[in-house]
Design a protein around this motif. Structure first.
Motif, PDB file in Angstrom:
ATOM      1  N   ARG A  24     -26.914  17.206 -48.765  1.00  0.00           N
ATOM      2  CA  ARG A  24     -27.448  18.340 -49.525  1.00  0.00           C
ATOM      3  C   ARG A  24     -28.662  17.933 -50.352  1.00  0.00           C
ATOM      4  NH1 ARG A  24     -23.854  22.654 -50.120  1.00  0.00           N
ATOM      5  NH2 ARG A  24     -24.750  23.170 -52.163  1.00  0.00           N
ATOM      6  N   ARG A  25     -28.895  16.628 -50.474  1.00  0.00           N
ATOM      7  CA  ARG A  25     -29.959  16.150 -51.332  1.00  0.00           C
ATOM      8  C   ARG A  25     -31.054  15.376 -50.604  1.00  0.00           C
ATOM      9  NH1 ARG A  25     -31.633  18.148 -55.532  1.00  0.00           N
ATOM     10  NH2 ARG A  25     -29.453  18.543 -55.986  1.00  0.00           N
ATOM     11  N   PHE A  26     -30.719  14.612 -49.548  1.00  0.00           N
ATOM     12  CA  PHE A  26     -31.676  13.722 -48.912  1.00  0.00           C
ATOM     13  C   PHE A  26     -31.636  13.840 -47.390  1.00  0.00           C
ATOM     14  CE2 PHE A  26     -30.283  11.650 -52.838  1.00  0.00           C
ATOM     15  CZ  PHE A  26     -31.500  11.447 -53.479  1.00  0.00           C
ATOM     16  N   LEU A  27     -32.824  13.845 -46.785  1.00  0.00           N
ATOM     17  CA  LEU A  27     -32.945  13.613 -45.351  1.00  0.00           C
ATOM     18  C   LEU A  27     -33.152  12.115 -45.176  1.00  0.00           C
ATOM     19  CD1 LEU A  27     -33.352  14.596 -42.384  1.00  0.00           C
ATOM     20  CD2 LEU A  27     -35.803  14.702 -42.911  1.00  0.00           C
ATOM     21  N   ARG A  28     -32.311  11.475 -44.360  1.00  0.00           N
ATOM     22  CA  ARG A  28     -32.295  10.018 -44.246  1.00  0.00           C
ATOM     23  C   ARG A  28     -32.823   9.591 -42.878  1.00  0.00           C
ATOM     24  NH1 ARG A  28     -27.346  11.934 -45.780  1.00  0.00           N
ATOM     25  NH2 ARG A  28     -26.522  11.451 -43.707  1.00  0.00           N
ATOM     26  N   ILE A  29     -33.787   8.682 -42.876  1.00  0.00           N
ATOM     27  CA  ILE A  29     -34.394   8.197 -41.644  1.00  0.00           C
ATOM     28  C   ILE A  29     -34.456   6.673 -41.696  1.00  0.00           C
ATOM     29  CG2 ILE A  29     -36.528   8.127 -40.266  1.00  0.00           C
ATOM     30  CD1 ILE A  29     -37.144  10.939 -41.389  1.00  0.00           C
ATOM     31  N   ALA A  30     -34.002   6.033 -40.626  1.00  0.00           N
ATOM     32  CA  ALA A  30     -34.115   4.581 -40.486  1.00  0.00           C
ATOM     33  C   ALA A  30     -35.034   4.280 -39.302  1.00  0.00           C
ATOM     34  CB  ALA A  30     -32.748   3.942 -40.277  1.00  0.00           C
ATOM     35  N   PHE A  31     -35.904   3.311 -39.469  1.00  0.00           N
ATOM     36  CA  PHE A  31     -36.782   2.909 -38.375  1.00  0.00           C
ATOM     37  C   PHE A  31     -37.069   1.409 -38.495  1.00  0.00           C
ATOM     38  CE2 PHE A  31     -39.485   4.158 -41.894  1.00  0.00           C
ATOM     39  CZ  PHE A  31     -40.475   3.195 -41.930  1.00  0.00           C
ATOM     40  N   SER A  32     -37.492   0.803 -37.396  1.00  0.00           N
ATOM     41  CA  SER A  32     -37.730  -0.639 -37.355  1.00  0.00           C
ATOM     42  C   SER A  32     -39.217  -0.944 -37.483  1.00  0.00           C
ATOM     43  CB  SER A  32     -37.204  -1.236 -36.051  1.00  0.00           C
ATOM     44  OG  SER A  32     -35.796  -1.126 -35.991  1.00  0.00           O
ATOM     45  N   VAL A  33     -39.514  -1.940 -38.305  1.00  0.00           N
ATOM     46  CA  VAL A  33     -40.883  -2.434 -38.466  1.00  0.00           C
ATOM     47  C   VAL A  33     -40.979  -3.795 -37.792  1.00  0.00           C
ATOM     48  CG1 VAL A  33     -42.596  -3.251 -40.140  1.00  0.00           C
ATOM     49  CG2 VAL A  33     -41.301  -1.158 -40.588  1.00  0.00           C
ATOM     50  N   ALA A 100     -40.424  -7.552 -41.607  1.00  0.00           N
ATOM     51  CA  ALA A 100     -39.870  -6.946 -40.403  1.00  0.00           C
ATOM     52  C   ALA A 100     -38.408  -6.584 -40.623  1.00  0.00           C
ATOM     53  CB  ALA A 100     -40.003  -7.911 -39.226  1.00  0.00           C
ATOM     54  N   GLY A 101     -37.938  -5.624 -39.852  1.00  0.00           N
ATOM     55  CA  GLY A 101     -36.550  -5.210 -39.930  1.00  0.00           C
ATOM     56  C   GLY A 101     -36.422  -3.717 -40.115  1.00  0.00           C
ATOM     57  N   GLU A 102     -35.223  -3.274 -40.516  1.00  0.00           N
ATOM     58  CA  GLU A 102     -34.962  -1.848 -40.660  1.00  0.00           C
ATOM     59  C   GLU A 102     -35.413  -1.350 -42.031  1.00  0.00           C
ATOM     60  OE1 GLU A 102     -31.381   0.440 -38.997  1.00  0.00           O
ATOM     61  OE2 GLU A 102     -30.887   0.241 -41.134  1.00  0.00           O
ATOM     62  N   TRP A 103     -36.334  -0.370 -42.024  1.00  0.00           N
ATOM     63  CA  TRP A 103     -36.796   0.285 -43.234  1.00  0.00           C
ATOM     64  C   TRP A 103     -36.110   1.642 -43.354  1.00  0.00           C
ATOM     65  CZ3 TRP A 103     -42.071  -0.555 -45.750  1.00  0.00           C
ATOM     66  CH2 TRP A 103     -42.484  -1.888 -45.609  1.00  0.00           C
ATOM     67  N   HIS A 104     -36.073   2.157 -44.576  1.00  0.00           N
ATOM     68  CA  HIS A 104     -35.421   3.439 -44.829  1.00  0.00           C
ATOM     69  C   HIS A 104     -36.402   4.408 -45.487  1.00  0.00           C
ATOM     70  CE1 HIS A 104     -31.784   0.706 -44.828  1.00  0.00           C
ATOM     71  NE2 HIS A 104     -31.514   1.576 -43.882  1.00  0.00           N
ATOM     72  N   LEU A 105     -36.489   5.596 -44.892  1.00  0.00           N
ATOM     73  CA  LEU A 105     -37.351   6.659 -45.400  1.00  0.00           C
ATOM     74  C   LEU A 105     -36.483   7.832 -45.840  1.00  0.00           C
ATOM     75  CD1 LEU A 105     -40.238   7.894 -45.743  1.00  0.00           C
ATOM     76  CD2 LEU A 105     -39.998   8.743 -43.399  1.00  0.00           C
ATOM     77  N   LEU A 106     -36.783   8.374 -47.018  1.00  0.00           N
ATOM     78  CA  LEU A 106     -36.035   9.514 -47.546  1.00  0.00           C
ATOM     79  C   LEU A 106     -36.982  10.666 -47.825  1.00  0.00           C
ATOM     80  CD1 LEU A 106     -33.915   7.661 -50.275  1.00  0.00           C
ATOM     81  CD2 LEU A 106     -33.157   8.261 -47.976  1.00  0.00           C
ATOM     82  N   LEU A 107     -36.572  11.866 -47.467  1.00  0.00           N
ATOM     83  CA  LEU A 107     -37.191  13.076 -47.985  1.00  0.00           C
ATOM     84  C   LEU A 107     -36.231  13.637 -49.019  1.00  0.00           C
ATOM     85  CD1 LEU A 107     -38.753  14.908 -44.894  1.00  0.00           C
ATOM     86  CD2 LEU A 107     -39.662  13.037 -46.277  1.00  0.00           C
TER      87      LEU A 107
END
Length: 498
Positions: A24-33, A100-107
């Motif tokens: 209800r508060r955050f859109l969560r996205i994980a991606f690799s750098v 490098a590795g998994e980064w986390h992006l939030l809206l």
């Protein structure tokens, strides 16, 4: 320079709902750098009928904040591009190595009133000329500003404790704020951008030019109130609402909270300030927060206009309960030179400190050795007894039969009324006629142990306000004051029985 798309996806941000990708508060996205990345670009496109404010937040693979981008709400089709690189970053971003590795992006689904379609693109840049990480990059966690001491003499120093730059919702960059503060002869400034620590890097670039002193601060803007945290040495996670799923996503042991932030601020030697406490939906409504963990309270905030007049009464209620919050004032400036409540230099916090350095300014604020002044007005408020002098923030113990004398000395360019308060009630009102600035207006009064009437705390206090007589009283005994008339507000001097 080459580039590569790391992530691309479209979503519907749900105004009042959740699905597999969003709470209800955050859109969560994980991606690799991948290794060797020299820059990351985050583009968020959206279309809304009504105003929407959706901050973008980025954490690297080591859990370090790299971007906290927030701006005022927008309407219609918009596309926000945020950049984080090895050697530089855009507004709200922190430059430095890109592990490098998994980064986390939030809206952060902060303020909007409809379901909104969004598109998220993340791309990486790679340098081909062999250039790598520059060791001159500095992370906010390493910025202690330890060498900043611009005055060694004890005395009164004036400054502003609530200012925003374009690293968050402000309209100007940090350099313009710095120059405006210098023109207004401010001794210190707390730059309190929402959520991010990016402004600390901009301060680092300017501080070698000399005063004003910058205090390393940030504003935590929750759903149920805002707080400034002053004197931090490392960034604190400000995402304090509806965050249990977020904590799991980011691998946090404990979800962030206002109380936890206050504890961390104190651990770092800083202070926690409750902002504009009765200001509509940004009023302080964290009812479970232990007020004893706050240090400061905004008791005058210029943009709040009429509402600001309520704050001293709220403050008196806390003081009468024994919660000794230091009262401060602010412009909550989003533009340092714009005429109106945001303009720097209109309202000042005068603090008595042993020197002009962060530690001593914060120590003076914590003690309550401070007062609020509009423009050029100045104040001296002391109490004398037994050959000793006590100032704002001090506590005087009175033996049976012992008296003390309070003295208020005011330098103000206007006529008006001196209001003397004790334990939240008016003790006396003294009228002063007009005088040129520099002519001191003085009033003294005495009190003894019988003035200690608060059975809850075992102590009582006296504080003063001076209000310009913009509205002349029409009837005997009336003394008008409102949000337009305030010129001086002291912090209290306390008395108790031995």
């Amino acid at each position: 320079m080459t580039s590569r798309i790391l992530f691309h996806e479209s979503y519907t941000l749900l105004h009042d709902g959740s699905d597999g990708a969003q709470s209800r508060r955050f859109l969560r996205i994980a991606f690799s750098v991948p290794r060797g990345c020299s820059g990351i670009s985050v583009t968020v496109g959206r279309s809304s009928v009504f105003s929407a404010q959706i901050p973008v937040i980025l954490f690297d693979s080591q859990g370090t904040i790299r971007l906290m981008r927030i701006s005022e709400g927008t309407i219609g089709d918009t596309e926000d591009v945020s950049l984080v690189g090895i050697r530089e970053a855009g507004p709200g971003g922190i430059p430095g190595p890109l592990p490098a590795g998994e980064w986390h992006l939030l809206l952060y689904k902060r303020r909007f009133s409809e379901d909104i379609p969004v598109t998220v693109d993340v791309s990486a840049a790679f340098e081909t000329d062999g250039a790598g990480f520059s060791s001159s990059n500095i992370f906010p966690g390493n910025l202690t500003f330890a060498g900043d001491r611009y005055g060694n003499a004890p005395g009164w120093y004036s400054g502003e404790l609530h200012v925003h730059s374009n690293e968050s919702t402000g309209r100007t960059d940090v350099a313009e704020i710095y120059e405006a503060a210098r023109r207004e002869n401010l001794d210190f400034v707390a730059l309190t951008d929402h959520f991010t620590a990016a402004h600390w890097l901009r301060i680092e670039e300017l501080r070698r030019q000399g005063p004003p002193l910058f205090i390393q601060s940030m504003e935590v803007s929750g759903d149920f109130g805002h707080a400034n945290v002053h004197g931090l040495r490392t960034w604190v996670n400000p995402l304090v609402d509806d965050n249990r799923e977020l904590a799991e996503f980011l691998g946090l042991e404990t979800p962030p909270s206002m109380e936890g932030i206050a504890d961390e601020a104190h651990r770092q030697g800083g202070l926690f300030c409750i902002n504009h406490p009765l200001s509509g939906l940004v009023a302080w409504r964290y009812h479970d927060f232990p007020l004893e963990k706050a240090d400061l309270l905004e008791i005058w905030c210029l943009p709040d206009r009429e509402t600001a007049f309520l704050y001293p009464t709220l403050w008196d209620g806390f003081l009468c309960r024994g919660i000794r919050l230091t009262g401060i004032g602010s412009s909550d400036s989003h533009h340092p030179t714009q005429e109106g409540p945001w303009k720097l230099g209109q309202i000042r916090n005068w603090v008595y400190a042993e020197s002009l350095c962060r530690e001593d300014i914060l120590r003076g604020l914590k003690r309550g050795a401070s007062y609020i002044a509009m423009g050029t007005s100045r104040l001296r408020f002391v109490c004398r007894s037994g050959g000793q002098e006590y100032g704002m923030g001090d506590t005087l113990e009175l033996a049976p039969g012992q008296e003390c004398t309070f003295t208020a000395e005011l330098n103000t360019p206007c006529s008006g009324n001196l209001f003397i308060f004790t334990d939240g009630m008016i003790h006396d009102i003294i009228y002063f006629g007009s005088a040129d600035f520099g002519e001191t207006k003085t009033h003294s009064f005495s009190a003894g142990p019988e003035a200690v009437r608060n059975a809850v705390t075992g102590s009582s206090y006296f504080r003063i306000e001076f209000h310009e007589d913009l509205v002349k009283s029409q009837f005997y005994g009336m003394a008008h004051r409102d949000h337009r008339t305030m010129r001086l507000i002291s912090n209290p001097i306390w008395i108790k029985k031995t």
